[in-house]
Design a protein around this motif. Structure first.
Motif, PDB file in Angstrom:
ATOM      1  N   THR A 327     -12.605 -38.014-136.484  1.00 27.59           N
ATOM      2  CA  THR A 327     -13.427 -37.257-135.530  1.00 27.59           C
ATOM      3  C   THR A 327     -13.482 -35.757-135.789  1.00 27.59           C
ATOM      4  N   ASN A 328     -12.500 -35.211-136.471  1.00 28.89           N
ATOM      5  CA  ASN A 328     -12.445 -33.764-136.649  1.00 28.89           C
ATOM      6  C   ASN A 328     -13.429 -33.294-137.724  1.00 28.89           C
ATOM      7  N   THR A 329     -14.137 -32.223-137.467  1.00 27.49           N
ATOM      8  CA  THR A 329     -15.136 -31.720-138.413  1.00 27.49           C
ATOM      9  C   THR A 329     -14.519 -31.336-139.745  1.00 27.49           C
ATOM     10  N   THR A 330     -13.354 -30.721-139.714  1.00 24.10           N
ATOM     11  CA  THR A 330     -12.689 -30.339-140.961  1.00 24.10           C
ATOM     12  C   THR A 330     -12.350 -31.569-141.783  1.00 24.10           C
ATOM     13  N   ALA A 331     -11.856 -32.615-141.144  1.00 20.88           N
ATOM     14  CA  ALA A 331     -11.536 -33.851-141.860  1.00 20.88           C
ATOM     15  C   ALA A 331     -12.787 -34.467-142.474  1.00 20.88           C
ATOM     16  N   LYS A 332     -13.884 -34.472-141.732  1.00 21.51           N
ATOM     17  CA  LYS A 332     -15.145 -35.007-142.259  1.00 21.51           C
ATOM     18  C   LYS A 332     -15.615 -34.198-143.465  1.00 21.51           C
ATOM     19  N   ASN A 333     -15.432 -32.876-143.392  1.00 18.65           N
ATOM     20  CA  ASN A 333     -15.787 -32.022-144.531  1.00 18.65           C
ATOM     21  C   ASN A 333     -14.901 -32.309-145.736  1.00 18.65           C
ATOM     22  N   ASP A 334     -13.634 -32.597-145.487  1.00 15.98           N
ATOM     23  CA  ASP A 334     -12.728 -32.954-146.578  1.00 15.98           C
ATOM     24  C   ASP A 334     -13.191 -34.232-147.260  1.00 15.98           C
ATOM     25  N   ILE A 335     -13.560 -35.233-146.470  1.00 18.43           N
ATOM     26  CA  ILE A 335     -14.026 -36.497-147.028  1.00 18.43           C
ATOM     27  C   ILE A 335     -15.235 -36.261-147.930  1.00 18.43           C
ATOM     28  N   ALA A 336     -16.171 -35.438-147.477  1.00 22.26           N
ATOM     29  CA  ALA A 336     -17.370 -35.151-148.275  1.00 22.26           C
ATOM     30  C   ALA A 336     -17.031 -34.334-149.520  1.00 22.26           C
ATOM     31  N   SER A 337     -16.170 -33.332-149.366  1.00 22.97           N
ATOM     32  CA  SER A 337     -15.828 -32.462-150.482  1.00 22.97           C
ATOM     33  C   SER A 337     -15.150 -33.223-151.608  1.00 22.97           C
ATOM     34  N   TYR A 338     -14.393 -34.236-151.265  1.00 23.06           N
ATOM     35  CA  TYR A 338     -13.698 -35.032-152.277  1.00 23.06           C
ATOM     36  C   TYR A 338     -14.512 -36.245-152.721  1.00 23.06           C
ATOM     37  N   GLY A 339     -15.807 -36.264-152.362  1.00 25.81           N
ATOM     38  CA  GLY A 339     -16.738 -37.221-152.937  1.00 25.81           C
ATOM     39  C   GLY A 339     -16.936 -38.518-152.195  1.00 25.81           C
ATOM     40  N   PHE A 340     -16.196 -38.747-151.109  1.00 25.64           N
ATOM     41  CA  PHE A 340     -16.286 -40.018-150.407  1.00 25.64           C
ATOM     42  C   PHE A 340     -17.409 -40.018-149.374  1.00 25.64           C
ATOM     43  N   GLN A 341     -17.858 -41.200-148.996  1.00 28.98           N
ATOM     44  CA  GLN A 341     -18.843 -41.360-147.928  1.00 28.98           C
ATOM     45  C   GLN A 341     -18.118 -41.579-146.608  1.00 28.98           C
ATOM     46  N   ALA A 342     -18.591 -40.897-145.572  1.00 25.90           N
ATOM     47  CA  ALA A 342     -18.022 -41.113-144.251  1.00 25.90           C
ATOM     48  C   ALA A 342     -18.417 -42.488-143.733  1.00 25.90           C
ATOM     49  N   LEU A 343     -17.536 -43.111-142.992  1.00 27.74           N
ATOM     50  CA  LEU A 343     -17.831 -44.375-142.329  1.00 27.74           C
ATOM     51  C   LEU A 343     -18.452 -44.112-140.964  1.00 27.74           C
ATOM     52  N   LYS A 344     -19.144 -45.101-140.441  1.00 27.31           N
ATOM     53  CA  LYS A 344     -19.759 -44.970-139.127  1.00 27.31           C
ATOM     54  C   LYS A 344     -18.689 -44.908-138.044  1.00 27.31           C
ATOM     55  N   VAL A 345     -19.080 -44.360-136.900  1.00 26.96           N
ATOM     56  CA  VAL A 345     -18.179 -44.314-135.753  1.00 26.96           C
ATOM     57  C   VAL A 345     -17.746 -45.738-135.413  1.00 26.96           C
ATOM     58  N   GLY A 346     -16.475 -45.933-135.254  1.00 25.13           N
ATOM     59  CA  GLY A 346     -15.931 -47.257-134.971  1.00 25.13           C
ATOM     60  C   GLY A 346     -15.455 -47.978-136.210  1.00 25.13           C
ATOM     61  N   GLN A 347     -16.077 -47.667-137.379  1.00 18.05           N
ATOM     62  CA  GLN A 347     -15.594 -48.248-138.626  1.00 18.05           C
ATOM     63  C   GLN A 347     -14.404 -47.457-139.162  1.00 18.05           C
ATOM     64  N   CYS A 348     -14.529 -46.134-139.109  1.00 24.25           N
ATOM     65  CA  CYS A 348     -13.398 -45.287-139.478  1.00 24.25           C
ATOM     66  C   CYS A 348     -12.289 -45.536-138.446  1.00 24.25           C
ATOM     67  N   GLY A 349     -11.109 -45.838-138.934  1.00 24.62           N
ATOM     68  CA  GLY A 349      -9.999 -46.154-138.039  1.00 24.62           C
ATOM     69  C   GLY A 349      -9.913 -47.615-137.675  1.00 24.62           C
ATOM     70  N   GLY A 350     -10.892 -48.408-138.124  1.00 24.48           N
ATOM     71  CA  GLY A 350     -10.873 -49.841-137.869  1.00 24.48           C
ATOM     72  C   GLY A 350      -9.829 -50.540-138.710  1.00 24.48           C
ATOM     73  N   VAL A 351      -9.326 -51.644-138.202  1.00 21.26           N
ATOM     74  CA  VAL A 351      -8.207 -52.344-138.848  1.00 21.26           C
ATOM     75  C   VAL A 351      -8.682 -53.640-139.501  1.00 21.26           C
ATOM     76  N   THR A 352      -8.247 -53.856-140.737  1.00 26.16           N
ATOM     77  CA  THR A 352      -8.451 -55.112-141.448  1.00 26.16           C
ATOM     78  C   THR A 352      -7.089 -55.724-141.737  1.00 26.16           C
TER      79      THR A 352
END
Length: 354
Positions: A327-352
């Motif tokens: 949820t944090n903007t800085t964390a989302k920016n980190d994910i993008a800066s390191y090349g990854f795609q963000a997951l949709k709300v509810g998918q990020c943090g979801g358990v498999t």
């Protein structure tokens, strides 16, 4: 989006030039010994750099709001080989290199030593049923080769399966790539070490997404560290190819997150089945990540500590659906800066589960 060979090689040339000027600390062990209460992770090479950035930024977030008591976040790199003492009071362990080794270390120790394992693959047979794989981003895996070598700009899944099962051992046996006439030269096919999540994911993707192929005897016995084209074996080998994380490559080349070893070197990432994994905007192509070569990346926790009685609330505060990473903007920016795609709300943090 399909690309012509000319466009692909143009992209590769741009990537090579940018790689030579990329700068920035992509990975490092904790600069202090984490406290006993802190949240500490080990494992995957592919996600270690973004995890280290999470550590820096999450700890700064806590400090910025005056929180001096909440557990801090730390992540230990996959290399170099040797022993590490992960936190104060912990028993020294062999440094886990790769997703599989990280998961093994998680299950062989308690939270006094390891709280989570970084994993670039999902749960598979052999993982404990008491482990929770918690998603945080998406990646795509392709392959890389020497920028001036004999490999084409594109290989099909059938080509890759043939190369890694040894029915194709020479570039001149590849006849399904328009405009490509392969050199009469033996292919040098490499794989990361056996604990690598990228290795296991790639072999399954090449097998069609459901069944992994078994590498043949022609595959090189030497296993370079994944996503590191700086390995000496790639310096001049015109016939080498190796699986490569597209997200990690984007972070290295376009995000500037490299070190002396964590860099593409002379390798450039290539297309699979006519799809180039990186768009002209230098992000993962969603068309590519929607194929068998797209993967979710995870952090793995003991179920008892994630959801059970006496679960550690700090874990969900950091990695849960409402946690800092998701949820944090800085964390989302980190994910993008390191090349990854963000997951949709509810998918990020979801358990498999397995």
């Amino acid at each position: 989006m399909r690309h012509t060979a000319a466009k692909l090689f143009a992209s590769l040339a741009i990537a090579t030039s940018l790689a030579t000027v990329a700068a920035g600390q992509a990975s490092a062990d904790p600069s202090v010994t984490p406290a006993a209460q802190d949240i500490v992770g080990v494992g995957s090479d592919t996600t270690q750099a973004v995890s280290n950035q999470f550590s820096t930024d999450y700890n700064a977030y806590l400090t910025g709001k005056g929180d001096t008591t909440s557990p801090r976040l730390y992540s230990w790199d996959a290399t170099p080989a040797g022993s590490i003492t992960t936190k104060t009071g912990a028993t020294s362990i062999t440094r886990p290199n790769g997703s599989g080794a990280g998961i093994t270390a998680l299950n062989a120790n308690t939270s006094t030593t390891v709280n989570f394992a970084r994993s670039s693959r999902g749960p598979q047979t052999g993982d404990l049923t008491t482990d929770d794989f918690v998603a945080f981003a998406k990646d795509g895996v392709s392959w890389a080769a020497l920028s001036t070598g004999n490999a084409p700009a594109n290989l099909t899944t059938a080509d890759l399966a043939g190369i890694y099962t040894c029915s194709i051992t020479n570039w001149n046996q590849i006849t399904d790539i328009p405009g490509y006439t392969g050199a009469n030269a033996t292919i040098d096919a490499y794989l990361p070490q056996v604990s690598s999540g990228t290795r296991s994911f790639f072999l399954k993707a090449v097998g069609g997404g459901t069944t992994s192929i078994t590498p043949g005897a022609c595959v090189e016995s030497y296993t370079p560290e994944e996503n590191e084209g700086t390995d000496a074996v790639f310096a001049t080998d015109a016939n080498a190819l190796v699986p490569y994380s597209a997200a990690h490559y984007i972070g290295q080349v376009y995000g500037g997150h490299t070190t002396t070893t964590d860099a593409p070197g002379n390798l450039t990432i290539r297309s699979t089945d006519g799809l180039f994994p990186v768009t002209s905007a230098h992000v993962l192509d969603p068309t590519y990540t929607a194929t068998n070569y797209g993967r979710v990346v995870y952090n793995v926790f003991r179920d008892a500590e994630w959801t059970g009685t006496g679960a550690n609330p700090a874990l969900k505060a950091i990695f849960g659906t409402a946690g800092w990473v998701c949820t944090n903007t800085t964390a989302k920016n980190d994910i993008a800066s390191y090349g990854f795609q963000a997951l949709k709300v509810g998918q990020c943090g979801g358990v498999t589960h397995i």
